[in-house]
Design a protein around this motif. Structure first.
Motif, PDB file in Angstrom:
ATOM      1  N   SER A  75       0.873  -1.064  -0.071  1.00  0.00           N
ATOM      2  CA  SER A  75       0.061  -0.010   0.113  1.00  0.00           C
ATOM      3  C   SER A  75       0.890   1.210   0.034  1.00  0.00           C
ATOM      4  CB  SER A  75      -0.714   0.008   1.184  1.00  0.00           C
ATOM      5  OG  SER A  75      -2.107   1.001   1.172  1.00  0.00           O
ATOM      6  N   HIS A  76       0.493   2.185   0.969  1.00  0.00           N
ATOM      7  CA  HIS A  76       1.442   3.530   0.674  1.00  0.00           C
ATOM      8  C   HIS A  76       1.714   3.735   2.264  1.00  0.00           C
ATOM      9  CE1 HIS A  76      -2.111   5.989   2.030  1.00  0.00           C
ATOM     10  NE2 HIS A  76      -2.652   4.987   1.341  1.00  0.00           N
ATOM     11  N   LEU A  77       2.530   4.846   2.335  1.00  0.00           N
ATOM     12  CA  LEU A  77       3.199   5.243   3.706  1.00  0.00           C
ATOM     13  C   LEU A  77       2.974   6.734   4.004  1.00  0.00           C
ATOM     14  CD1 LEU A  77       6.361   3.013   4.136  1.00  0.00           C
ATOM     15  CD2 LEU A  77       4.398   3.002   5.455  1.00  0.00           C
ATOM     16  N   PHE A 103      -3.716   4.424  10.453  1.00  0.00           N
ATOM     17  CA  PHE A 103      -3.796   3.208   9.574  1.00  0.00           C
ATOM     18  C   PHE A 103      -4.001   3.461   7.948  1.00  0.00           C
ATOM     19  CE2 PHE A 103      -4.366   0.567  13.095  1.00  0.00           C
ATOM     20  CZ  PHE A 103      -4.642   1.388  14.128  1.00  0.00           C
ATOM     21  N   ASP A 104      -4.282   4.548   7.573  1.00  0.00           N
ATOM     22  CA  ASP A 104      -4.497   4.775   6.246  1.00  0.00           C
ATOM     23  C   ASP A 104      -3.300   4.695   5.366  1.00  0.00           C
ATOM     24  OD1 ASP A 104      -5.862   7.372   3.913  1.00  0.00           O
ATOM     25  OD2 ASP A 104      -4.999   5.371   3.450  1.00  0.00           O
ATOM     26  N   GLY A 105      -2.939   3.478   4.649  1.00  0.00           N
ATOM     27  CA  GLY A 105      -1.674   3.103   4.103  1.00  0.00           C
ATOM     28  C   GLY A 105      -0.993   2.152   4.906  1.00  0.00           C
ATOM     29  N   PRO A 106      -0.365   2.850   6.169  1.00  0.00           N
ATOM     30  CA  PRO A 106       0.482   1.860   6.815  1.00  0.00           C
ATOM     31  C   PRO A 106      -0.166   0.417   7.110  1.00  0.00           C
ATOM     32  CG  PRO A 106       0.784   4.211   7.573  1.00  0.00           C
ATOM     33  CD  PRO A 106      -0.276   3.892   6.646  1.00  0.00           C
ATOM     34  N   GLU A 128       3.278   8.957  -2.886  1.00  0.00           N
ATOM     35  CA  GLU A 128       2.381   9.863  -2.970  1.00  0.00           C
ATOM     36  C   GLU A 128       1.081   9.564  -3.514  1.00  0.00           C
ATOM     37  OE1 GLU A 128       2.388  12.755  -2.240  1.00  0.00           O
ATOM     38  OE2 GLU A 128       1.728  14.283  -3.678  1.00  0.00           O
ATOM     39  N   GLU A 129       0.589   8.295  -2.747  1.00  0.00           N
ATOM     40  CA  GLU A 129      -0.898   7.818  -2.828  1.00  0.00           C
ATOM     41  C   GLU A 129      -1.812   9.015  -2.464  1.00  0.00           C
ATOM     42  OE1 GLU A 129      -3.332   7.152  -0.765  1.00  0.00           O
ATOM     43  OE2 GLU A 129      -4.722   5.998  -1.951  1.00  0.00           O
ATOM     44  N   GLU A 130      -1.620   9.588  -1.636  1.00  0.00           N
ATOM     45  CA  GLU A 130      -2.503  10.674  -1.269  1.00  0.00           C
ATOM     46  C   GLU A 130      -2.669  11.964  -2.213  1.00  0.00           C
ATOM     47  OE1 GLU A 130      -5.012  10.302   0.663  1.00  0.00           O
ATOM     48  OE2 GLU A 130      -4.208   8.631   2.427  1.00  0.00           O
ATOM     49  N   GLY A 131      -1.398  12.137  -3.021  1.00  0.00           N
ATOM     50  CA  GLY A 131      -1.350  13.420  -3.560  1.00  0.00           C
ATOM     51  C   GLY A 131      -1.285  14.719  -2.763  1.00  0.00           C
ATOM     52  N   LEU A 170      -4.365  -4.535   1.257  1.00  0.00           N
ATOM     53  CA  LEU A 170      -5.299  -4.671   2.518  1.00  0.00           C
ATOM     54  C   LEU A 170      -5.185  -3.016   2.828  1.00  0.00           C
ATOM     55  CD1 LEU A 170      -5.244  -6.977   5.450  1.00  0.00           C
ATOM     56  CD2 LEU A 170      -4.678  -4.442   5.516  1.00  0.00           C
ATOM     57  N   HIS A 171      -6.411  -2.849   3.331  1.00  0.00           N
ATOM     58  CA  HIS A 171      -6.573  -1.166   3.743  1.00  0.00           C
ATOM     59  C   HIS A 171      -7.571  -1.111   4.685  1.00  0.00           C
ATOM     60  CE1 HIS A 171      -6.794   3.190   3.123  1.00  0.00           C
ATOM     61  NE2 HIS A 171      -5.858   2.949   2.225  1.00  0.00           N
ATOM     62  N   VAL A 172      -7.303  -0.174   5.579  1.00  0.00           N
ATOM     63  CA  VAL A 172      -8.660  -0.041   6.666  1.00  0.00           C
ATOM     64  C   VAL A 172      -9.715   0.486   5.888  1.00  0.00           C
ATOM     65  CG1 VAL A 172      -7.433   2.676   6.939  1.00  0.00           C
ATOM     66  CG2 VAL A 172      -8.869   1.559   8.685  1.00  0.00           C
ATOM     67  N   GLU A 173     -10.599   0.205   6.529  1.00  0.00           N
ATOM     68  CA  GLU A 173     -12.007   0.410   5.826  1.00  0.00           C
ATOM     69  C   GLU A 173     -12.296   2.188   6.240  1.00  0.00           C
ATOM     70  OE1 GLU A 173     -15.658  -0.960   6.891  1.00  0.00           O
ATOM     71  OE2 GLU A 173     -16.844   0.151   5.384  1.00  0.00           O
ATOM     72  N   GLN A 174     -12.627   2.926   5.211  1.00  0.00           N
ATOM     73  CA  GLN A 174     -12.774   4.384   5.375  1.00  0.00           C
ATOM     74  C   GLN A 174     -14.360   4.614   5.508  1.00  0.00           C
ATOM     75  OE1 GLN A 174      -9.663   4.851   2.046  1.00  0.00           O
ATOM     76  NE2 GLN A 174      -8.761   6.211   3.577  1.00  0.00           N
ATOM     77  N   GLY A 175     -14.931   3.982   6.313  1.00  0.00           N
ATOM     78  CA  GLY A 175     -16.514   4.073   6.302  1.00  0.00           C
ATOM     79  C   GLY A 175     -17.032   3.211   7.442  1.00  0.00           C
ATOM     80  N   GLY A 212     -10.244   6.339  -3.172  1.00  0.00           N
ATOM     81  CA  GLY A 212      -9.160   5.769  -3.969  1.00  0.00           C
ATOM     82  C   GLY A 212      -8.015   5.338  -3.490  1.00  0.00           C
ATOM     83  N   HIS A 213      -7.521   4.328  -4.289  1.00  0.00           N
ATOM     84  CA  HIS A 213      -6.347   3.563  -3.935  1.00  0.00           C
ATOM     85  C   HIS A 213      -5.286   3.251  -5.039  1.00  0.00           C
ATOM     86  CE1 HIS A 213      -8.134   2.741   0.055  1.00  0.00           C
ATOM     87  NE2 HIS A 213      -9.156   2.675  -0.612  1.00  0.00           N
ATOM     88  N   ASP A 214      -4.282   2.883  -4.762  1.00  0.00           N
ATOM     89  CA  ASP A 214      -3.308   2.580  -5.786  1.00  0.00           C
ATOM     90  C   ASP A 214      -3.738   1.342  -6.638  1.00  0.00           C
ATOM     91  OD1 ASP A 214      -0.786   3.442  -3.569  1.00  0.00           O
ATOM     92  OD2 ASP A 214      -1.153   4.430  -5.673  1.00  0.00           O
TER      93      ASP A 214
HETATM   94 MN    MN Z   1      -4.959   4.650   1.534  1.00  0.00          MN
END
Ligand code: MN
Ligand code: HGY
Ligand code: MN
Ligand code: MN
Length: 417
Positions: A91-93, A102-105, A136-139, A202-207, A365-367
């Motif tokens: 994922s992304h850091l 958690f978003d990314g890590p 730069e996943e988050e831009g 794998l990603h934390v659910e954002q909802g 959005g995600h990679d």
């Molecule tokens: Mn993310």
């Protein structure tokens, strides 16, 4: 791609825990001012986490390489080292300003623990496996989300990418060069892309989906189409004290009316989401009527044509407001990602491995959303009891974090068969 997935009992307990790795990650890049974490790409915090990831990967005997666009790839190779048809996770850091832990890590830490779990089951993988960290996943620094995966897949023109500027005016080319990349070489990497047989993030659910379903993990079905537009409202800069109210052409007033119009227009369209999260008056003095106000629009909808129509309505209303206020407004598209439906075959494989896991869509959005246009891609979400993301309140329970890594390991194991 359909494969049967059998999971065997663990030979030994995993060497690390997601909770333990997350504690190490969460010590880096805390934001005392905003709360949460602020880790723009190539900031000290993100560079520290890159070094941390490299050390963790090397500790696991993975071969670590950085690609031409700055993504880090940690390979668990097969004998002979052929990397075709590889399984990739990660994922992304980097983070948004004041983001959650958690978003990314979570995806990176879970991938490392999944490697531990799989290494406890087998000496060498039947298929090459890589853990990737996309930049730069988050831009958040250069304004285009998923910049690293867009460059890898050719989803952004390399020249446009090289000339992207961060808030201090540094170009991506400058910053990439300062961090060991050759900006002349950024862009699509056919060879690397061609090696990827499947990507599972794998990603934390954002909802709130998993809270309401009372389940720890879910499989993703799709990602809402989304885009970013920059609006610049031009008025007449002037003195706050000497300029009569009747003589003002104040872009801050226009922009404020436009932000409310964004909300009103989006409210009328079911499933639409429209946000102005960033607004910048120029020059930005307390006793100065701004000459210009820039603000950024984030619009999302399952139907890409509706997204376009929403932006058109917003632009139209912005022009009406600007005319009424004696100002002028320009709109410029900065990035656009169509709605993505993940690979049905891969999704079915995951559902075989995770029969209890619900299937959820996401507005984030995600990679994985970028890669999905090129390779079979899937996502696994882990419950977030706060239901909140891009905020310090984002949360994952320890036991759900470990379940997530176990789930990822089982899913990857099944895809190795
Ligand atoms: Mn993310
Ligand atoms: O903006 C997004 O949806 C993602 O978190 N980058
Ligand atoms: Mn995010
Ligand atoms: Mn994301």
């Amino acid at each position: 791609m359909a494969r049967t997935i059998e999971t065997e009992p663990l030979a030994t307990a995993p060497a690390a825990t997601v909770t333990g790795l997350m504690a190490e990650i969460s010590a880096v890049g805390t934001d005392a001012l905003r709360g949460g974490y602020t880790r723009p790409v190539y900031s000290t915090a993100e560079l520290d986490l890159r070094a941390w990831f490299t050390e963790q990967a090397e500790k696991r005997g993975l071969a670590v390489e950085t690609d031409r666009n700055g993504a880090i790839w940690a390979w668990w190779d097969i004998p002979g080292g052929d990397r075709s048809n590889s399984l990739v996770t990660g994922s992304h850091l980097d983070s948004v300003p004041g983001g959650g832990p958690f978003d990314g890590p979570l995806g990176v830490a879970s991938a490392l623990v999944a490697v531990d779990i799989l290494k406890a089951r087998m000496a060498t993988p039947p298929r090459p496996l890589a853990v990737v960290v996309f930049p730069e996943e988050e831009g958040s620094r250069f304004g285009v989300a998923c910049l690293g995966s867009r460059l890898l897949t050719g989803a952004i023109d390399p020249d446009k990418a090289r000339n992207l500027r961060d808030p201090d005016g540094s170009t991506f080319a400058d910053v990439a060069r300062a961090n060991g990349l050759d900006p002349r070489h950024v862009g699509k990497d056919e060879q690397l892309l061609g090696r990827i047989g499947a990507f599972v993030e794998l990603h934390v659910e954002q909802g709130r989906g998993l809270i309401d379903l009372d389940q720890p993990v879910a499989i993703a079905s799709s990602i809402l189409g989304h885009g970013r537009w920059r609006l610049s409202v031009h008025g007449q800069g002037n003195h706050a004290g000497t300029t009569l109210m009747a003589d003002r052409y104040d872009p801050m007033v226009s922009a404020s009316r436009m932000v409310v119009a964004v909300r009103d227009i989006a409210r009328k369209q079911p499933h639409a989401r429209a946000t102005v999260g960033r607004l910048q008056p120029v020059p930005g003095g307390t006793n100065v009527i701004a000459s210009r106000v820039d603000f950024w629009l984030d619009v999302r909808h399952p139907n890409d044509a509706v997204t376009a129509a929403l932006v058109e309505s917003i632009h139209l209303q912005a022009r009406v407001i600007a005319a009424e206020e004696g100002c002028r407004v320009e709109l410029r598209e900065e990035s656009l990602s169509p709605t993505v439906h993940f690979d049905p075959g891969l999704q079915k494989d995951l559902q075989l491995a995770l029969p209890d896991a619900p299937v959820l869509d996401t507005g984030a959005g995600h990679d994985a959303g970028v890669l999905a246009a090129h390779v079979p891609t899937a996502m696994v979400f882990v419950r977030n009891p706060s239901g909140v993301s891009h905020s310090p309140e984002e949360h994952v329970l320890d036991e759900d974090a470990e379940t997530g890594a176990q789930t990822l390991a089982d899913a990857l194991h099944g895809l190795m068969a």
